[in-house]
Write a protein that holds these residues in place. Sequence first.
Motif, mmCIF file in Angstrom:
data_model
loop_
_atom_site.group_PDB
_atom_site.id
_atom_site.type_symbol
_atom_site.label_atom_id
_atom_site.label_comp_id
_atom_site.label_asym_id
_atom_site.label_seq_id
_atom_site.Cartn_x
_atom_site.Cartn_y
_atom_site.Cartn_z
ATOM 1 N N GLY A 56 -11.518 24.377 -47.731
ATOM 2 C CA GLY A 56 -11.538 25.468 -46.907
ATOM 3 C C GLY A 56 -12.262 26.599 -47.691
ATOM 4 O O GLY A 56 -12.702 26.438 -48.621
ATOM 5 N N TRP A 57 -12.261 27.887 -47.113
ATOM 6 C CA TRP A 57 -13.047 28.961 -47.457
ATOM 7 C C TRP A 57 -11.998 29.804 -48.440
ATOM 8 O O TRP A 57 -10.921 30.167 -48.101
ATOM 9 N N ASN A 58 -12.108 29.514 -49.695
ATOM 10 C CA ASN A 58 -11.340 30.186 -50.837
ATOM 11 C C ASN A 58 -11.872 30.673 -52.099
ATOM 12 O O ASN A 58 -13.066 30.229 -52.308
ATOM 13 N N ARG A 83 -16.693 30.154 -56.026
ATOM 14 C CA ARG A 83 -16.793 30.130 -57.406
ATOM 15 C C ARG A 83 -17.728 28.905 -57.592
ATOM 16 O O ARG A 83 -18.738 29.256 -58.358
ATOM 17 N N ILE A 84 -17.196 27.776 -57.258
ATOM 18 C CA ILE A 84 -17.942 26.612 -57.506
ATOM 19 C C ILE A 84 -19.422 26.627 -56.961
ATOM 20 O O ILE A 84 -20.385 26.199 -57.436
ATOM 21 N N ASN A 85 -19.306 27.046 -55.722
ATOM 22 C CA ASN A 85 -20.695 27.283 -54.766
ATOM 23 C C ASN A 85 -21.452 27.996 -55.481
ATOM 24 O O ASN A 85 -22.958 27.664 -55.646
ATOM 25 N N GLY A 86 -21.242 29.090 -55.935
ATOM 26 C CA GLY A 86 -22.018 29.938 -56.698
ATOM 27 C C GLY A 86 -22.601 29.342 -58.071
ATOM 28 O O GLY A 86 -23.746 29.580 -58.283
ATOM 29 N N ARG A 87 -21.780 28.753 -58.728
ATOM 30 C CA ARG A 87 -22.283 28.032 -59.842
ATOM 31 C C ARG A 87 -23.477 27.218 -59.692
ATOM 32 O O ARG A 87 -24.241 26.963 -60.359
ATOM 33 N N PHE A 88 -23.191 26.343 -58.740
ATOM 34 C CA PHE A 88 -24.312 25.251 -58.112
ATOM 35 C C PHE A 88 -25.331 26.116 -57.779
ATOM 36 O O PHE A 88 -26.472 25.621 -58.080
ATOM 37 N N ALA A 89 -25.264 26.989 -57.068
ATOM 38 C CA ALA A 89 -26.327 27.752 -56.765
ATOM 39 C C ALA A 89 -27.399 28.282 -57.866
ATOM 40 O O ALA A 89 -28.733 28.323 -57.702
ATOM 41 N N MET A 90 -26.779 28.860 -58.683
ATOM 42 C CA MET A 90 -27.383 29.347 -59.845
ATOM 43 C C MET A 90 -28.019 28.129 -60.666
ATOM 44 O O MET A 90 -29.169 28.379 -61.267
ATOM 45 N N VAL A 91 -27.198 27.018 -60.939
ATOM 46 C CA VAL A 91 -27.874 25.914 -61.669
ATOM 47 C C VAL A 91 -29.135 25.528 -60.879
ATOM 48 O O VAL A 91 -30.124 25.301 -61.148
ATOM 49 N N GLY A 92 -29.029 25.254 -59.588
ATOM 50 C CA GLY A 92 -29.928 24.745 -58.661
ATOM 51 C C GLY A 92 -31.363 25.893 -58.762
ATOM 52 O O GLY A 92 -32.680 25.303 -58.837
ATOM 53 N N PHE A 93 -31.040 27.299 -58.716
ATOM 54 C CA PHE A 93 -32.300 28.026 -58.920
ATOM 55 C C PHE A 93 -32.899 27.914 -60.206
ATOM 56 O O PHE A 93 -34.195 28.075 -60.453
#
Length: 66
Positions: A28-30, A35-45
Amino acid sequence: MSENSTSSSTSEPTKKVTTAKLAEPAFGWNTYAERINGRFAMVGFVILLLLELFTHQDLFSWLGLR
C-alpha cells in the motif's frame, strides 16, 4: 596546571545505546514504498541520461516516435 585524573570507567554512567527502527516492507501507500519508488526513479533517470550520452539519441528516437 595540575588536574586530577580519574578513571573514566568509574566516573561516567553507563550509556544506553538505541538504534532506529527500520521501516518494514508493507503493501500500500506508505513511506517505505515511496522511498523505494523514488530510488528506482532516480536510478532510471540516470540510466536514461547515460543512454542518451552514449548513443547521441533521445528517448523518443529509441521508442521509434521520431
